[in-house]
Design a protein around this motif. Structure first.
Motif, PDB file in Angstrom:
ATOM      1  N   CYS A   1       0.650  -1.359   0.002  1.00 16.89           N
ATOM      2  CA  CYS A   1      -0.083   0.088  -0.128  1.00 16.89           C
ATOM      3  C   CYS A   1       0.747   1.189   0.217  1.00 16.89           C
ATOM      4  CB  CYS A   1      -0.871   0.028   1.155  1.00 16.89           C
ATOM      5  SG  CYS A   1      -1.943   1.391   1.007  1.00 16.89           S
ATOM      6  N   PHE A   2       0.610   2.208  -0.930  1.00 13.47           N
ATOM      7  CA  PHE A   2       1.428   2.995  -1.120  1.00 13.47           C
ATOM      8  C   PHE A   2       1.048   4.178  -0.005  1.00 13.47           C
ATOM      9  CE2 PHE A   2      -2.646   4.829  -2.662  1.00 13.47           C
ATOM     10  CZ  PHE A   2      -2.608   6.070  -2.373  1.00 13.47           C
ATOM     11  N   ALA A   3      -0.041   4.285   0.644  1.00 15.94           N
ATOM     12  CA  ALA A   3      -0.200   5.478   1.731  1.00 15.94           C
ATOM     13  C   ALA A   3       0.322   4.905   2.882  1.00 15.94           C
ATOM     14  CB  ALA A   3      -1.828   5.055   1.990  1.00 15.94           C
ATOM     15  N   ARG A   4       0.898   4.123   3.228  1.00 18.27           N
ATOM     16  CA  ARG A   4       1.839   3.791   4.471  1.00 18.27           C
ATOM     17  C   ARG A   4       2.636   5.093   4.880  1.00 18.27           C
ATOM     18  NH1 ARG A   4       1.740  -1.368   6.306  1.00 18.27           N
ATOM     19  NH2 ARG A   4       0.896  -2.879   4.903  1.00 18.27           N
ATOM     20  N   LYS A   5       3.245   5.537   3.819  1.00 16.40           N
ATOM     21  CA  LYS A   5       4.046   6.953   4.140  1.00 16.40           C
ATOM     22  C   LYS A   5       3.073   7.870   5.107  1.00 16.40           C
ATOM     23  CE  LYS A   5       7.645   9.659   4.103  1.00 16.40           C
ATOM     24  NZ  LYS A   5       9.028   9.156   4.580  1.00 16.40           N
ATOM     25  N   THR A   6       1.853   8.009   4.981  1.00 16.03           N
ATOM     26  CA  THR A   6       1.144   8.948   5.619  1.00 16.03           C
ATOM     27  C   THR A   6       0.944   8.686   7.295  1.00 16.03           C
ATOM     28  OG1 THR A   6      -1.112   7.736   5.281  1.00 16.03           O
ATOM     29  CG2 THR A   6      -0.351   9.106   3.334  1.00 16.03           C
ATOM     30  N   HIS A   7       1.250   7.469   7.538  1.00 12.34           N
ATOM     31  CA  HIS A   7       1.550   7.172   8.921  1.00 12.34           C
ATOM     32  C   HIS A   7       2.345   7.924   9.638  1.00 12.34           C
ATOM     33  CE1 HIS A   7      -2.125   5.369  10.379  1.00 12.34           C
ATOM     34  NE2 HIS A   7      -1.705   4.372  11.174  1.00 12.34           N
ATOM     35  N   SER A   8       3.431   8.163   8.854  1.00 15.97           N
ATOM     36  CA  SER A   8       4.719   8.682   9.477  1.00 15.97           C
ATOM     37  C   SER A   8       4.604  10.172   9.743  1.00 15.97           C
ATOM     38  CB  SER A   8       6.045   8.596   8.446  1.00 15.97           C
ATOM     39  OG  SER A   8       5.762   9.411   7.248  1.00 15.97           O
ATOM     40  N   TYR A   9       3.501  10.689   9.137  1.00 13.89           N
ATOM     41  CA  TYR A   9       3.254  12.089   9.583  1.00 13.89           C
ATOM     42  C   TYR A   9       2.877  12.288  11.299  1.00 13.89           C
ATOM     43  CZ  TYR A   9       3.052  12.657   4.493  1.00 13.89           C
ATOM     44  OH  TYR A   9       3.251  12.614   3.020  1.00 13.89           O
TER      45      TYR A   9
ATOM     46  N   PHE B   1       0.568   1.027  10.567  1.00 17.35           N
ATOM     47  CA  PHE B   1      -0.387   1.334   9.615  1.00 17.35           C
ATOM     48  C   PHE B   1      -1.722   0.471   9.265  1.00 17.35           C
ATOM     49  CE2 PHE B   1      -1.809   1.196   5.239  1.00 17.35           C
ATOM     50  CZ  PHE B   1      -2.236   2.694   4.898  1.00 17.35           C
ATOM     51  N   ASP B   2      -1.475  -0.910   9.605  1.00 18.10           N
ATOM     52  CA  ASP B   2      -2.426  -1.937   9.460  1.00 18.10           C
ATOM     53  C   ASP B   2      -3.416  -1.824  10.428  1.00 18.10           C
ATOM     54  OD1 ASP B   2      -0.982  -2.634   7.418  1.00 18.10           O
ATOM     55  OD2 ASP B   2       0.213  -4.371   8.248  1.00 18.10           O
ATOM     56  N   SER B   3      -2.825  -1.482  12.125  1.00 16.57           N
ATOM     57  CA  SER B   3      -3.356  -1.602  13.182  1.00 16.57           C
ATOM     58  C   SER B   3      -3.891  -0.352  13.953  1.00 16.57           C
ATOM     59  CB  SER B   3      -2.504  -2.678  14.014  1.00 16.57           C
ATOM     60  OG  SER B   3      -1.316  -1.921  14.518  1.00 16.57           O
ATOM     61  N   GLN B   4      -2.929   0.702  13.601  1.00 11.69           N
ATOM     62  CA  GLN B   4      -3.548   2.104  14.358  1.00 11.69           C
ATOM     63  C   GLN B   4      -4.084   2.879  13.290  1.00 11.69           C
ATOM     64  OE1 GLN B   4      -2.218   2.925  17.509  1.00 11.69           O
ATOM     65  NE2 GLN B   4      -1.313   0.864  17.517  1.00 11.69           N
TER      66      GLN B   4
ATOM     67  N   PRO C   1      -5.422  -1.597 -15.851  1.00  5.86           N
ATOM     68  CA  PRO C   1      -4.305  -2.526 -15.318  1.00  5.86           C
ATOM     69  C   PRO C   1      -3.328  -1.196 -14.717  1.00  5.86           C
ATOM     70  CG  PRO C   1      -3.899  -2.187 -17.699  1.00  5.86           C
ATOM     71  CD  PRO C   1      -5.394  -1.660 -17.517  1.00  5.86           C
ATOM     72  N   LEU C   2      -2.880  -1.442 -13.534  1.00  4.42           N
ATOM     73  CA  LEU C   2      -1.856  -0.793 -12.983  1.00  4.42           C
ATOM     74  C   LEU C   2      -0.705  -1.526 -12.543  1.00  4.42           C
ATOM     75  CD1 LEU C   2      -1.269   2.414 -12.247  1.00  4.42           C
ATOM     76  CD2 LEU C   2      -2.446   1.784 -10.228  1.00  4.42           C
ATOM     77  N   VAL C   3       0.554  -1.345 -12.954  1.00  2.99           N
ATOM     78  CA  VAL C   3       1.641  -2.093 -12.374  1.00  2.99           C
ATOM     79  C   VAL C   3       1.846  -1.564 -11.057  1.00  2.99           C
ATOM     80  CG1 VAL C   3       4.020  -2.726 -12.606  1.00  2.99           C
ATOM     81  CG2 VAL C   3       2.296  -2.799 -14.447  1.00  2.99           C
ATOM     82  N   LEU C   4       2.495  -2.514  -9.953  1.00  2.00           N
ATOM     83  CA  LEU C   4       2.795  -2.134  -8.678  1.00  2.00           C
ATOM     84  C   LEU C   4       3.712  -0.880  -8.593  1.00  2.00           C
ATOM     85  CD1 LEU C   4       3.393  -2.969  -5.587  1.00  2.00           C
ATOM     86  CD2 LEU C   4       5.120  -4.585  -6.523  1.00  2.00           C
ATOM     87  N   HIS C   5       3.741  -0.261  -7.929  1.00  3.90           N
ATOM     88  CA  HIS C   5       4.831   0.790  -7.674  1.00  3.90           C
ATOM     89  C   HIS C   5       4.826   0.855  -6.095  1.00  3.90           C
ATOM     90  CE1 HIS C   5       0.902   3.200  -7.475  1.00  3.90           C
ATOM     91  NE2 HIS C   5       1.342   4.046  -6.436  1.00  3.90           N
ATOM     92  N   LEU C   6       6.232   1.303  -5.715  1.00  2.00           N
ATOM     93  CA  LEU C   6       6.819   1.057  -4.605  1.00  2.00           C
ATOM     94  C   LEU C   6       7.421   2.465  -4.153  1.00  2.00           C
ATOM     95  CD1 LEU C   6       8.572  -2.231  -5.010  1.00  2.00           C
ATOM     96  CD2 LEU C   6       6.587  -1.772  -3.930  1.00  2.00           C
ATOM     97  N   ARG C   7       6.685   3.225  -3.620  1.00  2.00           N
ATOM     98  CA  ARG C   7       7.198   4.525  -2.958  1.00  2.00           C
ATOM     99  C   ARG C   7       7.960   4.314  -1.573  1.00  2.00           C
ATOM    100  NH1 ARG C   7       1.863   8.502  -3.834  1.00  2.00           N
ATOM    101  NH2 ARG C   7       1.906   8.337  -6.364  1.00  2.00           N
ATOM    102  N   PRO C   8       8.559   5.360  -1.052  1.00  2.00           N
ATOM    103  CA  PRO C   8       9.110   5.381   0.189  1.00  2.00           C
ATOM    104  C   PRO C   8       8.077   4.954   1.202  1.00  2.00           C
ATOM    105  CG  PRO C   8      10.133   7.143  -1.011  1.00  2.00           C
ATOM    106  CD  PRO C   8       9.003   6.610  -1.814  1.00  2.00           C
ATOM    107  N   GLY C   9       8.340   4.042   2.158  1.00  2.00           N
ATOM    108  CA  GLY C   9       7.303   3.822   3.123  1.00  2.00           C
ATOM    109  C   GLY C   9       6.766   2.411   2.796  1.00  2.00           C
ATOM    110  N   ALA C  10       6.283   2.347   1.516  1.00  2.00           N
ATOM    111  CA  ALA C  10       5.768   1.107   1.063  1.00  2.00           C
ATOM    112  C   ALA C  10       6.787   0.137   0.701  1.00  2.00           C
ATOM    113  CB  ALA C  10       4.783   1.406  -0.006  1.00  2.00           C
ATOM    114  N   ARG C  11       7.813   0.826  -0.056  1.00  2.00           N
ATOM    115  CA  ARG C  11       8.829  -0.002  -0.697  1.00  2.00           C
ATOM    116  C   ARG C  11       9.694  -0.798   0.596  1.00  2.00           C
ATOM    117  NH1 ARG C  11      12.179   1.476  -5.424  1.00  2.00           N
ATOM    118  NH2 ARG C  11      13.894   0.181  -5.447  1.00  2.00           N
ATOM    119  N   GLU C  12      10.031  -0.019   1.713  1.00  2.00           N
ATOM    120  CA  GLU C  12      10.778  -0.854   2.390  1.00  2.00           C
ATOM    121  C   GLU C  12       9.805  -2.059   3.229  1.00  2.00           C
ATOM    122  OE1 GLU C  12      11.934   3.172   2.342  1.00  2.00           O
ATOM    123  OE2 GLU C  12       9.921   2.257   2.415  1.00  2.00           O
TER     124      GLU C  12
END
Length: 349
Positions: A79-87, A96-99, A258-269
């Protein structure tokens, strides 16, 4: 936990410079000892605004979004939106999954902001950050109030979801479609059950999501499918792509994108950590494929898109423009924002 980036702080503005989105003393933390919510913590807030402007550099074909939740119990490892939790200084992995942050006053804010003189009825997209029909919605029931406000103001909107709970609001969707443009897309990147269980452990199965497509179509609400993500080396074989498009067509989808997987910082790791545990032989291949950034190479994306579009034609469904699920309009000219702070969000593409 710190709420510095979103809560009131008279001496230190938020990173976006837009002002506080909720009061620091307005956070209530809850846990529920029921099977569907076990291990999940909910942070209930009263937000100060809810209609978010998409960043100008985004490739998304809409300008405004509504997101009643932050964090998502779908727990999709990519999930690309994982980075938003770091804010919020929250963990972008298990956190991100549980909070889950719940904007409990979202329906009343939507109604207020749509009624503001400076709002001109632009299209509002939902589900483009985290899923508005994740499990929390079954308890908090924010979407019926949001949809009712959109219907009452005849404001065009679209929803992207992996959740089957959207069928609870089918009648509201039907009523809204009578007075404004309504677009619904369901995300189904693959139908492989083993792949689903490992990369999307908190979601309904692909079959159940396709049942949503079928049910919406049977009730006169056209529904497209965002075939996302196509996961390199795990879900991109020709037989896998064919099986997925065939199932999408059988469900009565109006389009497939179709949309190929993209790996932004936060999701990539987080994704690469998962890949190392489950498919260590693929780590080097991913490092090479994504060596230039978050996106797979253009040649790879074009190859997947071309083949999916060929399959869509074969099975009698028309491909949508890349990144534009049915019902999502083209980007409108910028207009005056709604009153109050003007937060921005990360975007799907």
């Amino acid at each position: 936990m710190r709420w510095d980036n979103l809560a009131d702080n008279p001496t230190e503005p938020t990173k976006t410079g837009t002002g506080a989105l909720f009061a620091a003393d307005a956070v209530t933390t809850r846990t529920f000892d029921t099977p569907e919510f076990r291990g999940i913590t909910f942070h209930e807030i009263r937000a100060r605004s809810i209609v978010n402007r998409v960043p100008g550099a985004s490739r998304m074909p809409f300008e405004w979004t509504v997101n009643p939740y932050r964090g998502c119990s779908h727990a999709c490892v990519y999930c690309f939106a994982r980075k938003t939790h770091s804010y919020l200084d929250l963990d972008t992995g298990l956190g991100f999954d549980s909070q889950i942050v719940v904007k409990t006053n979202a329906p009343e804010l939507v109604r207020r902001e749509l009624a503001a003189p400076r709002w001109h009825g632009e299209h509002i997209a939902m589900g483009t950050n985290v899923d508005c029909y994740q499990r929390a919605e079954g308890r908090y029931r924010l979407m019926p109030g949001i949809l009712t406000a959109l219907r009452d103001h005849a404001n065009p909107f679209s929803i992207l979801t992996k959740g089957t709970l959207i069928l609870r609001d089918l009648e509201l969707l039907r009523q809204a479609a009578e007075v404004t443009e309504v677009g619904v897309s369901v995300s189904v990147g693959f139908t492989d059950p083993e792949l689903w269980r490992t990369v999307e452990p908190g979601t309904p199965s692909p079959e159940r999501r396709l049942d949503v497509v079928r049910a919406l179509s049977e009730h006169g609400i056209g529904c497209g499918v965002l075939m996302a993500p196509v996961i390199p080396y795990l879900g991109d074989r020709r037989d896998q792509l064919r099986a997925t498009v065939r199932a999408i067509a059988a469900a009565g989808a109006t389009s497939v994108t179709p949309l190929v997987l993209h790996l932004r910082p936060g999701a990539r790791e987080w994704f690469m950590e998962w890949l190392g545990r489950h498919h260590p032989h693929l780590v080097r291949r991913y490092e090479r494929l994504y060596a230039d950034g978050a996106y797979a190479p253009t040649w790879y994306q074009r190859r997947i898109t071309r083949y999916v579009h060929e399959l869509a034609t074969e099975y009698g469904i028309g491909p949508s423009h890349r990144g534009t699920p049915r019902g999502f309009p083209g980007r409108a000219e910028p207009r005056s924002p709604p009153p109050g702070p003007e937060p921005t969000q990360l975007t799907l593409l």
